[in-house]
Design a protein around this motif. Structure first.
Motif, short mmCIF file in Angstrom:
data_model
loop_
_atom_site.label_atom_id
_atom_site.label_comp_id
_atom_site.label_asym_id
_atom_site.label_seq_id
_atom_site.Cartn_x
_atom_site.Cartn_y
_atom_site.Cartn_z
N ARG A 1 0.82 -1.20 0.00
CA ARG A 1 0.00 0.00 0.00
C ARG A 1 0.86 1.26 0.00
NH1 ARG A 1 -3.88 -3.19 3.00
NH2 ARG A 1 -2.70 -2.94 4.93
N PHE A 2 1.96 1.20 0.74
CA PHE A 2 2.86 2.35 0.80
C PHE A 2 3.46 2.65 -0.57
CE2 PHE A 2 7.22 3.92 1.34
CZ PHE A 2 6.99 5.09 2.06
N LEU A 3 3.97 1.62 -1.24
CA LEU A 3 4.57 1.82 -2.55
C LEU A 3 3.54 2.30 -3.57
CD1 LEU A 3 6.91 -1.32 -2.71
CD2 LEU A 3 7.58 1.06 -2.32
N THR A 4 2.34 1.77 -3.49
CA THR A 4 1.29 2.20 -4.41
C THR A 4 0.95 3.67 -4.19
OG1 THR A 4 0.35 -0.03 -4.47
CG2 THR A 4 -1.08 1.78 -5.17
N ALA A 5 0.86 4.08 -2.92
CA ALA A 5 0.53 5.47 -2.59
C ALA A 5 1.59 6.44 -3.11
CB ALA A 5 0.36 5.63 -1.09
N TRP A 6 2.83 5.99 -3.18
CA TRP A 6 3.92 6.84 -3.64
C TRP A 6 4.17 6.69 -5.14
CZ3 TRP A 6 6.58 10.60 -1.10
CH2 TRP A 6 6.32 10.72 0.27
N GLY A 7 3.25 6.05 -5.84
CA GLY A 7 3.40 5.90 -7.29
C GLY A 7 4.47 4.91 -7.68
N GLY B 1 4.01 1.47 -7.55
CA GLY B 1 3.36 0.17 -7.58
C GLY B 1 4.10 -0.88 -8.39
N ALA B 2 4.83 -0.46 -9.41
CA ALA B 2 5.59 -1.40 -10.24
C ALA B 2 6.71 -2.07 -9.45
CB ALA B 2 6.16 -0.68 -11.46
N TRP B 3 7.09 -1.49 -8.33
CA TRP B 3 8.19 -2.03 -7.52
C TRP B 3 7.70 -2.98 -6.43
CZ3 TRP B 3 13.29 -1.46 -8.54
CH2 TRP B 3 13.63 -0.49 -9.49
N ARG B 4 6.41 -3.21 -6.37
CA ARG B 4 5.89 -4.05 -5.29
C ARG B 4 6.44 -5.47 -5.36
NH1 ARG B 4 -0.47 -3.38 -5.60
NH2 ARG B 4 0.09 -3.71 -7.79
N PHE B 5 6.41 -6.08 -6.53
CA PHE B 5 6.89 -7.47 -6.65
C PHE B 5 8.39 -7.57 -6.39
CE2 PHE B 5 8.26 -11.20 -9.19
CZ PHE B 5 7.59 -12.17 -8.48
N PRO B 6 9.24 -6.73 -7.02
CA PRO B 6 10.68 -6.78 -6.69
C PRO B 6 10.95 -6.53 -5.22
CG PRO B 6 10.34 -5.50 -8.69
CD PRO B 6 8.98 -5.77 -8.11
N ALA B 7 10.19 -5.60 -4.61
CA ALA B 7 10.38 -5.32 -3.19
C ALA B 7 10.02 -6.54 -2.35
CB ALA B 7 9.54 -4.12 -2.78
N ARG B 8 8.95 -7.22 -2.74
CA ARG B 8 8.51 -8.42 -2.01
C ARG B 8 9.58 -9.50 -2.08
NH1 ARG B 8 3.40 -9.83 -4.60
NH2 ARG B 8 2.85 -7.69 -4.07
N LEU B 9 10.15 -9.72 -3.27
CA LEU B 9 11.20 -10.73 -3.42
C LEU B 9 12.43 -10.36 -2.60
CD1 LEU B 9 11.09 -11.61 -7.24
CD2 LEU B 9 10.15 -12.91 -5.32
N THR B 10 12.75 -9.07 -2.58
CA THR B 10 13.91 -8.62 -1.79
C THR B 10 13.68 -8.87 -0.30
OG1 THR B 10 14.41 -6.89 -3.42
CG2 THR B 10 15.37 -6.64 -1.22
N VAL B 11 12.47 -8.59 0.16
CA VAL B 11 12.14 -8.83 1.57
C VAL B 11 12.21 -10.33 1.87
CG1 VAL B 11 10.31 -8.72 3.29
CG2 VAL B 11 10.76 -6.75 1.82
#
Length: 221
Positions: free
Chosen positions: A120-126, A128-138
């Motif tokens: 939700r945070f990444l989406t709010a900051w525009g 959203g395309a980084w959600r999946f890479p961020a998830r894999l990194t986490v």
């Protein structure tokens, strides 16, 4: 007389042996949820793409130090064999397995909630395309953290209170020839656990919403 011991002595034995460390590990698993709510629920600054406050980034670092405690609960299955042995001829499916099941589910629910806040945070900051890479990194960082926690017995607060000694222990553990294999296995387990938890929770939420809409429609009719 303890009613639990009277009605379900096998369950009482499981709780006597494991309640303390299960509660403690569950608290550690849910600390990141509180941190995520504090970090990711703030108002968005329209003049900047991301927060730059050192305190905020320090909070993110603290979150990542504690977050591996959530999927770490899966490795606590190492205690299961001893509990099964201690049960002897007592029931296992109706006593021991439910206790471990609730414990592990709690950890992965906490993990899901943190990543949901990050999405939700990444989406709010525009972003959203980084959600999946961020998830894999986490997932990867948590897999490394779980490895260090289980095999090196490293606690989340040690990098802060004992940075030099902790770094030496981390480097020594990561130089072990089997470390990449163990970390990869934990990465897969963490990713799969999160995927299943996310699917179940979001499917349940969607079903509840559909049911609520159906009830409202019937009332209006």
């Amino acid at each position: 007389m303890d009613p639990v011991k009277t009605v379900a002595p096998s369950l009482a034995g499981v709780l006597d042996r494991n309640l303390l460390w299960m509660v403690w590990n569950s608290v550690l698993a849910w600390i990141p949820v509180a941190l995520a709510l504090l970090l990711f629920r703030g108002e968005r600054d329209e003049e900047r793409r991301l927060p730059v406050s050192p305190v905020w980034w320090g909070g993110v670092a603290l979150l990542m130090l504690f977050l591996p405690n959530a999927p770490y609960v899966l490795t606590d299955l190492v205690h299961l064999r001893d509990d099964i042995r201690a049960a002897g001829n007592g029931p296992v499916v109706t006593t021991i397995l439910p206790v471990y099941g609730v414990f592990i589910i709690s950890g992965f629910v906490a993990y899901y909630l943190v990543l949901a806040e990050l999405d939700r945070f990444l989406t709010a900051w525009g972003l959203g395309a980084w959600r999946f890479p961020a998830r894999l990194t986490v997932h990867l960082l948590c897999a490394i953290g779980v490895f260090l926690g289980r095999w090196v017995r490293l606690n989340s607060w040690e990098p802060v209170v004992q940075p030099a000694g902790t770094l030496d222990r981390m480097l020594l553990a990561l130089s072990w020839s089997w470390a990449p294999v163990v970390i990869t296995a934990m990465f897969v387990a963490t990713a799969v656990g999160h995927f299943v938890t996310r699917a179940v929770i979001e499917s349940g939420v969607e079903a509840a919403r559909k049911g609520a809409r159906l009830l409202r429609t019937r009332k209006l009719a």
